[in-house]
Design a protein around this motif. Structure first.
Motif, PDB file in Angstrom:
ATOM      1  N   PRO A 179      37.999  34.490  34.161  1.00 22.55           N
ATOM      2  CA  PRO A 179      38.607  33.170  34.282  1.00 22.55           C
ATOM      3  C   PRO A 179      38.668  32.736  35.755  1.00 22.55           C
ATOM      4  O   PRO A 179      38.843  33.588  36.646  1.00 22.55           O
ATOM      5  CB  PRO A 179      40.019  33.361  33.715  1.00 22.55           C
ATOM      6  CG  PRO A 179      39.957  34.594  32.892  1.00 22.55           C
ATOM      7  CD  PRO A 179      38.900  35.455  33.521  1.00 22.55           C
ATOM      8  N   THR A 180      38.541  31.456  35.986  1.00 23.72           N
ATOM      9  CA  THR A 180      38.504  30.925  37.352  1.00 23.72           C
ATOM     10  C   THR A 180      39.674  31.413  38.196  1.00 23.72           C
ATOM     11  O   THR A 180      39.495  31.787  39.358  1.00 23.72           O
ATOM     12  CB  THR A 180      38.518  29.384  37.309  1.00 23.72           C
ATOM     13  OG1 THR A 180      37.441  28.952  36.486  1.00 23.72           O
ATOM     14  CG2 THR A 180      38.354  28.797  38.699  1.00 23.72           C
ATOM     15  N   GLU A 181      40.851  31.474  37.614  1.00 26.10           N
ATOM     16  CA  GLU A 181      42.037  31.847  38.393  1.00 26.10           C
ATOM     17  C   GLU A 181      42.033  33.326  38.796  1.00 26.10           C
ATOM     18  O   GLU A 181      42.814  33.740  39.646  1.00 26.10           O
ATOM     19  CB  GLU A 181      43.328  31.509  37.632  1.00 26.10           C
ATOM     20  CG  GLU A 181      43.521  32.265  36.336  1.00 26.10           C
ATOM     21  CD  GLU A 181      42.890  31.572  35.135  1.00 26.10           C
ATOM     22  OE1 GLU A 181      41.987  30.743  35.326  1.00 26.10           O
ATOM     23  OE2 GLU A 181      43.321  31.871  34.003  1.00 26.10           O
ATOM     24  N   LEU A 182      41.154  34.126  38.186  1.00 26.50           N
ATOM     25  CA  LEU A 182      41.087  35.547  38.526  1.00 26.50           C
ATOM     26  C   LEU A 182      39.860  35.895  39.365  1.00 26.50           C
ATOM     27  O   LEU A 182      39.658  37.055  39.734  1.00 26.50           O
ATOM     28  CB  LEU A 182      41.075  36.393  37.251  1.00 26.50           C
ATOM     29  CG  LEU A 182      42.341  36.338  36.401  1.00 26.50           C
ATOM     30  CD1 LEU A 182      42.158  37.134  35.116  1.00 26.50           C
ATOM     31  CD2 LEU A 182      43.540  36.870  37.179  1.00 26.50           C
ATOM     32  N   GLU A 183      39.046  34.895  39.689  1.00 29.02           N
ATOM     33  CA  GLU A 183      37.804  35.187  40.417  1.00 29.02           C
ATOM     34  C   GLU A 183      38.064  35.797  41.791  1.00 29.02           C
ATOM     35  O   GLU A 183      37.364  36.713  42.218  1.00 29.02           O
ATOM     36  CB  GLU A 183      36.953  33.920  40.548  1.00 29.02           C
ATOM     37  CG  GLU A 183      36.280  33.542  39.237  1.00 29.02           C
ATOM     38  CD  GLU A 183      35.314  32.397  39.398  1.00 29.02           C
ATOM     39  OE1 GLU A 183      35.214  31.828  40.512  1.00 29.02           O
ATOM     40  OE2 GLU A 183      34.669  32.045  38.398  1.00 29.02           O
ATOM     41  N   GLU A 184      39.074  35.304  42.502  1.00 34.34           N
ATOM     42  CA  GLU A 184      39.355  35.830  43.833  1.00 34.34           C
ATOM     43  C   GLU A 184      39.741  37.308  43.744  1.00 34.34           C
ATOM     44  O   GLU A 184      39.247  38.143  44.525  1.00 34.34           O
ATOM     45  CB  GLU A 184      40.472  35.023  44.486  1.00 34.34           C
ATOM     46  CG  GLU A 184      40.703  35.407  45.936  1.00 34.34           C
ATOM     47  CD  GLU A 184      41.756  34.526  46.606  1.00 34.34           C
ATOM     48  OE1 GLU A 184      42.041  33.418  46.107  1.00 34.34           O
ATOM     49  OE2 GLU A 184      42.298  34.961  47.640  1.00 34.34           O
ATOM     50  N   ALA A 185      40.582  37.655  42.793  1.00 39.03           N
ATOM     51  CA  ALA A 185      41.000  39.053  42.626  1.00 39.03           C
ATOM     52  C   ALA A 185      39.820  39.918  42.199  1.00 39.03           C
ATOM     53  O   ALA A 185      39.667  41.058  42.651  1.00 39.03           O
ATOM     54  CB  ALA A 185      42.128  39.143  41.606  1.00 39.03           C
ATOM     55  N   ALA A 186      38.971  39.387  41.336  1.00 39.63           N
ATOM     56  CA  ALA A 186      37.809  40.152  40.885  1.00 39.63           C
ATOM     57  C   ALA A 186      36.839  40.393  42.040  1.00 39.63           C
ATOM     58  O   ALA A 186      36.287  41.493  42.178  1.00 39.63           O
ATOM     59  CB  ALA A 186      37.102  39.406  39.755  1.00 39.63           C
TER      60      ALA A 186
END
Ligand code: SF4
Length: 62
Positions: A40-47
């Protein structure tokens, strides 16, 4: 964004789980697996942080 863990390279350090537990999980064998390949877009930075911090460079972005 899609992620994939190379289970032949992963050594089970668990860094990815710490950084992004919504996307990565450990199998019973002690290796990481992407529980959702479509991040999901909101988790891309963490991924992406998990990808960069993996000591074995076992995580790929596709
Ligand atoms: S950080 Fe890398 S080596 Fe460690 S569990 Fe995650 S994918 Fe495997």
């Amino acid at each position: 964004m899609k992620v994939w863990v190379d289970d032949g390279t992963c050594r089970g350090h668990g860094m990815c789980l710490t950084l992004c537990p919504e996307v990565f999980s450990l199998t019973d064998d002690g290796y990481s697996v992407a529980i959702t390949s479509d991040v999901p877009t909101e988790l891309e930075e963490a991924a992406r942080e998990a990808i960069e911090c993996c000591p074995e460079q076992a995580i790929s972005e596709r």
